[in-house]
Design a protein around this motif. Structure first.
Motif, PDB file in Angstrom:
ATOM      1  N   UNK A 178     -63.712  -8.304  -5.416  1.00 36.43           N
ATOM      2  CA  UNK A 178     -64.882  -8.987  -4.788  1.00 36.43           C
ATOM      3  C   UNK A 178     -65.694  -8.217  -3.677  1.00 36.43           C
ATOM      4  N   UNK A 179     -65.329  -7.142  -3.347  1.00 38.51           N
ATOM      5  CA  UNK A 179     -66.201  -6.364  -2.406  1.00 38.51           C
ATOM      6  C   UNK A 179     -65.907  -6.795  -0.965  1.00 38.51           C
ATOM      7  N   UNK A 180     -64.729  -7.579  -0.532  1.00 40.66           N
ATOM      8  CA  UNK A 180     -64.656  -8.307   0.525  1.00 40.66           C
ATOM      9  C   UNK A 180     -63.612  -7.216   1.428  1.00 40.66           C
ATOM     10  N   UNK A 240     -56.359  -8.321  10.005  1.00 41.10           N
ATOM     11  CA  UNK A 240     -57.681  -7.630  10.147  1.00 41.10           C
ATOM     12  C   UNK A 240     -58.681  -7.653   8.828  1.00 41.10           C
ATOM     13  N   UNK A 241     -57.998  -7.416   7.674  1.00 40.96           N
ATOM     14  CA  UNK A 241     -58.632  -7.506   6.369  1.00 40.96           C
ATOM     15  C   UNK A 241     -59.336  -9.033   6.072  1.00 40.96           C
ATOM     16  N   UNK A 242     -58.664  -9.975   6.557  1.00 44.70           N
ATOM     17  CA  UNK A 242     -58.934 -11.590   6.432  1.00 44.70           C
ATOM     18  C   UNK A 242     -60.451 -11.772   7.328  1.00 44.70           C
ATOM     19  N   UNK A 243     -60.177 -11.140   8.625  1.00 39.04           N
ATOM     20  CA  UNK A 243     -61.191 -11.102   9.493  1.00 39.04           C
ATOM     21  C   UNK A 243     -62.466 -10.778   8.924  1.00 39.04           C
ATOM     22  N   UNK A 244     -62.401  -9.379   8.349  1.00 36.83           N
ATOM     23  CA  UNK A 244     -63.529  -8.666   7.906  1.00 36.83           C
ATOM     24  C   UNK A 244     -64.304  -9.423   6.808  1.00 36.83           C
ATOM     25  N   UNK A 245     -63.347 -10.087   5.985  1.00 38.26           N
ATOM     26  CA  UNK A 245     -63.781 -10.963   4.956  1.00 38.26           C
ATOM     27  C   UNK A 245     -64.702 -12.115   5.265  1.00 38.26           C
ATOM     28  N   UNK A 246     -63.939 -12.768   6.307  1.00 36.89           N
ATOM     29  CA  UNK A 246     -64.576 -14.222   6.662  1.00 36.89           C
ATOM     30  C   UNK A 246     -66.050 -13.496   7.426  1.00 36.89           C
ATOM     31  N   UNK A 247     -65.756 -12.529   8.335  1.00 39.41           N
ATOM     32  CA  UNK A 247     -67.288 -12.381   8.833  1.00 39.41           C
ATOM     33  C   UNK A 247     -68.235 -11.710   8.182  1.00 39.41           C
ATOM     34  N   UNK A 248     -67.992 -11.114   6.793  1.00 35.86           N
ATOM     35  CA  UNK A 248     -69.229 -10.465   6.183  1.00 35.86           C
ATOM     36  C   UNK A 248     -69.382 -10.986   4.765  1.00 35.86           C
ATOM     37  N   UNK A 249     -68.731 -12.105   4.536  1.00 33.40           N
ATOM     38  CA  UNK A 249     -69.306 -12.773   3.188  1.00 33.40           C
ATOM     39  C   UNK A 249     -69.367 -14.116   3.287  1.00 33.40           C
ATOM     40  N   UNK A 264     -57.047  -6.909  22.818  1.00 28.97           N
ATOM     41  CA  UNK A 264     -58.258  -7.711  23.048  1.00 28.97           C
ATOM     42  C   UNK A 264     -59.402  -7.311  22.531  1.00 28.97           C
ATOM     43  N   UNK A 265     -59.640  -5.806  22.538  1.00 33.85           N
ATOM     44  CA  UNK A 265     -60.640  -5.243  22.152  1.00 33.85           C
ATOM     45  C   UNK A 265     -60.719  -5.484  20.201  1.00 33.85           C
ATOM     46  N   UNK A 266     -59.748  -5.906  19.772  1.00 34.47           N
ATOM     47  CA  UNK A 266     -59.866  -6.183  18.160  1.00 34.47           C
ATOM     48  C   UNK A 266     -61.056  -6.440  17.598  1.00 34.47           C
ATOM     49  N   UNK A 267     -61.618  -7.494  18.294  1.00 34.62           N
ATOM     50  CA  UNK A 267     -62.823  -7.996  17.719  1.00 34.62           C
ATOM     51  C   UNK A 267     -64.157  -7.242  17.603  1.00 34.62           C
ATOM     52  N   UNK A 268     -64.081  -6.294  18.861  1.00 32.03           N
ATOM     53  CA  UNK A 268     -65.219  -5.404  18.998  1.00 32.03           C
ATOM     54  C   UNK A 268     -65.215  -4.371  17.976  1.00 32.03           C
ATOM     55  N   UNK A 269     -64.134  -4.078  17.132  1.00 33.59           N
ATOM     56  CA  UNK A 269     -64.164  -3.197  16.220  1.00 33.59           C
ATOM     57  C   UNK A 269     -64.088  -3.574  14.931  1.00 33.59           C
ATOM     58  N   UNK A 270     -64.732  -4.581  14.580  1.00 29.88           N
ATOM     59  CA  UNK A 270     -64.722  -5.154  13.215  1.00 29.88           C
ATOM     60  C   UNK A 270     -66.044  -4.796  12.677  1.00 29.88           C
ATOM     61  N   UNK A 271     -66.307  -3.230  12.195  1.00 31.22           N
ATOM     62  CA  UNK A 271     -67.302  -2.992  11.697  1.00 31.22           C
ATOM     63  C   UNK A 271     -66.893  -2.064  10.737  1.00 31.22           C
TER      64      UNK A 271
END
Length: 257
Positions: A90-92, A167-176, A249-256
């Motif tokens: 799905x490109x997630x 991390x992969x779930x967070x990326x998917x939820x953030x970008x789709x 804690x800096x986990x969320x700042x690296x979600x790119x």
């Protein structure tokens, strides 16, 4: 029928087929089918690639090429492509797993990690009640089951180890984009409170709004789950969601990506 007529009919099944599919499609008995399979194999048009499974090639000088999703659908029944493989489809996720992840409600006869036709498959057995939310996609000439995007996210929240970590779930939820009602319905249907806890926490961090629709009892909040079971069990406790937030804690700042 001559051998070429049989081959033409078999092509209607797709790039590969099982013996039972061939019997049903050709409407012949098993002994006659074995004869045709032997003749076509000797001519180089088909090749046995597994127990009761054959692949077709129209060029006898070239080996048959069968997509891993098709292979999975043939040797694991019932089944669906799931977890990391579905995320990638799905490109997630930007990650390309070198193992095909397959979900099945059937235990008997399947190992957890198998190698088939020189490719690796992770067979994940789930309760029949968790085997739902499937789509059908066309791969070559065949139709293959794959978990829908919302079910894929829920499955990965259930078993993050099969998608490369939370991390992969967070990326998917953030970008789709997702059907939020379906996502929440599926999460509740899985009967695993850790899924709702992870979804609520991530939704709150990303500002998705789903957290407002998730209700947990005091008892459920008092029983802590790991945000990411693939990482060491150390971090801060989140008492609202009943989670041990075991990511930096800096986990969320690296979600790119």
């Amino acid at each position: 029928m001559n051998k070429m007529e049989v081959l033409t009919k078999l092509l209607e099944l797709g790039e590969a087929f099982t013996i039972q599919e061939a019997i049903d499609h050709l409407k012949i008995d098993r002994n006659l089918l074995k004869y045709y399979l032997k003749v076509l194999s000797e001519a180089g048009f088909i090749k046995r690639i597994g127990k009761g499974i054959y692949a077709i090639t129209l060029d006898p000088n070239e080996p048959p090429s069968v997509h891993e999703f098709v292979l999975a659908s043939l040797f694991v029944k019932p089944s669906a492509i799931a977890y990391w493989s579905a995320l990638n489809y799905y490109g997630l996720t930007e990650q390309i797993p070198n193992i095909t992840f397959v979900q099945t409600p059937r235990k008997r006869g399947y190992e957890k990690l198998v190698e088939f036709n020189n490719r690796k498959f992770k067979i994940v057995t789930v309760k029949p009640s968790k085997f739902f939310g499937l789509n059908t996609v066309k791969i070559g000439r065949r139709e293959v089951n794959i978990t829908g995007s919302e079910k894929t996210i829920v499955d990965c929240l259930d078993k993050p180890r099969y998608c490369g970590g939370i991390i992969e779930v967070v990326k998917a939820l953030k970008n789709a984009s997702f059907n939020q009602e379906k996502l929440l319905e599926y999460a509740q249907r899985m009967e695993n409170k850790a899924i709702l806890k992870r979804l609520g926490y991530i939704s709150e961090r990303l500002g998705l709004g789903l957290e407002e629709k998730i209700q947990l009892s005091d008892r459920e909040r008092g029983s802590f789950s790991l945000l990411d079971p693939t990482m060491p069990a150390r971090g801060k406790f989140d008492y609202k969601w009943g989670l041990l937030v075991n990511v930096p804690e800096d986990y969320w700042e690296e979600l790119e990506w």
